[in-house]
Design a protein around this motif. Sequence first.
Motif, mmCIF file in Angstrom:
data_model
loop_
_atom_site.group_PDB
_atom_site.id
_atom_site.type_symbol
_atom_site.label_atom_id
_atom_site.label_comp_id
_atom_site.label_asym_id
_atom_site.label_seq_id
_atom_site.Cartn_x
_atom_site.Cartn_y
_atom_site.Cartn_z
ATOM 1 N N SER A 65 0.815 -1.224 0.000
ATOM 2 C CA SER A 65 0.000 0.000 0.000
ATOM 3 C C SER A 65 0.848 1.273 0.000
ATOM 4 O O SER A 65 0.444 2.285 -0.578
ATOM 5 N N LYS A 107 0.545 4.156 -2.802
ATOM 6 C CA LYS A 107 0.319 5.551 -2.420
ATOM 7 C C LYS A 107 1.224 6.478 -3.233
ATOM 8 O O LYS A 107 0.822 7.565 -3.646
ATOM 9 N N PRO A 111 -7.508 10.637 -4.915
ATOM 10 C CA PRO A 111 -7.490 9.339 -4.222
ATOM 11 C C PRO A 111 -8.730 8.492 -4.459
ATOM 12 O O PRO A 111 -8.727 7.315 -4.131
ATOM 13 N N ASP A 112 -9.793 9.089 -5.069
ATOM 14 C CA ASP A 112 -10.987 8.275 -5.319
ATOM 15 C C ASP A 112 -11.013 7.691 -6.739
ATOM 16 O O ASP A 112 -12.048 7.241 -7.213
ATOM 17 N N ILE A 148 -6.488 0.768 -0.991
ATOM 18 C CA ILE A 148 -6.028 1.978 -1.703
ATOM 19 C C ILE A 148 -5.957 1.750 -3.216
ATOM 20 O O ILE A 148 -6.212 2.659 -4.009
ATOM 21 N N ALA A 201 -9.257 2.493 -4.548
ATOM 22 C CA ALA A 201 -9.818 3.718 -3.978
ATOM 23 C C ALA A 201 -10.942 3.394 -2.994
ATOM 24 O O ALA A 201 -11.964 4.078 -2.965
ATOM 25 N N GLY A 202 -10.749 2.308 -2.243
ATOM 26 C CA GLY A 202 -11.711 1.964 -1.200
ATOM 27 C C GLY A 202 -12.891 1.116 -1.658
ATOM 28 O O GLY A 202 -13.685 0.657 -0.839
#
Length: 341
Positions: A51, A55, A65-66, A115, A118-119
């Motif tokens: 991760s 990042k 980040p989405d 990540i 994006a969740g």
Amino acid sequence: MSRPITKVYGTLLLGDDPLSVTRAGNIIKNGGLVAFPTETVYGLGAAATDSEAVKRIFTAKGRPPDNPLIVHISSREQLNQIAKTVPDTANILIDKFWPGPLSLVLHRSEAVPAIVSAGLSTVAVRMPNHRVALDLIAASGVPIAAPSANRSGRPSPTTYNHVLEDLAGRIDAVIRSTICPIGVESTVLDLTGLKPVMLRPGGLTREELEETLGCRLEISGLKYSGSAPHSPGMKYRHYSPRAPLILVTGPINRRRRLIKMIFNYYRRKGLRVGYLDPGTPEDLMTETGSEQLARNLYSNLRRMDALEMDLILAEETEPAGLGLAVMNRIRKAAVRVLKIK
Ligand code: AMP
Ligand code: MG
């Protein structure tokens, strides 16, 4: 003899020979970022299981980040590691189209950090049809998470020079190879619902997919940004040259007349105006016509920047074959769409 090692602002330039690819694989294994060629566009890769490394992709690109990433694999075993389940439809498509420009959205396994997606509880995965990409994944020993290797919002890179324009000094290495043969990103197909849904048109055509699936495909949020809830990345303005791009749609003779008028009007005012020439309608009806258009799309957009254009005019193209992906990218790059009846 291998080439001498060169760096551009700290970014290592590597060849695409086996020794260099092994070296690139080690960089990925150790948490670094490597840009590499695929058959679609250059990708910016990091170990998908790390991760912290993933990042760094978001930071280097300035990526929101989405906006989820696609995981690139080189073997079927890696697919079982990435996805919770592999439905029958996925197996049929994989047998037919992998390695190739088709990303499948499946339920994400715990081996993939949140990540990367994006969740989301899903993950997009594909096996690229490019020797260097496959060797790099094998050499790194892990699946590679990789979005396109451009600064967020810019046209995707189809040559290593495009990658350096955007990311020199921000990533560990780039593998120098030949131009990406397809030139637009992969087709993204969501297989987590009741029916397959195309989230993004791309290098694998809708026609080929529909023929194999034996049904018409639902296409999500194709026309304008902001309307694709399943594919978060598609809501941003994308693929954009620095100069504003205006897209003109409508019947061919009328749209070309309007383009000519706008072109001449701004030229007379002393502005530099570029025209993204889609070729003749006859060219576009042929497969090679739309293939060429796709292959050259991003370098043409970047060339408009190199020529310091103030305004770029583009026109509607036939949305068949790769033309569908080309139109989608141009719509997203556009600041305005002028529709004439
Ligand atoms: P890029 O590789 O830069 O073309 O970006 C990858 C694109 O794939 C994203 O912008 C999304 O549109 C799509 N994508 C990746 N993962 C997913 C996912 N889990 N669900 C839906 N779309 C995805
Ligand atoms: Mg991208």
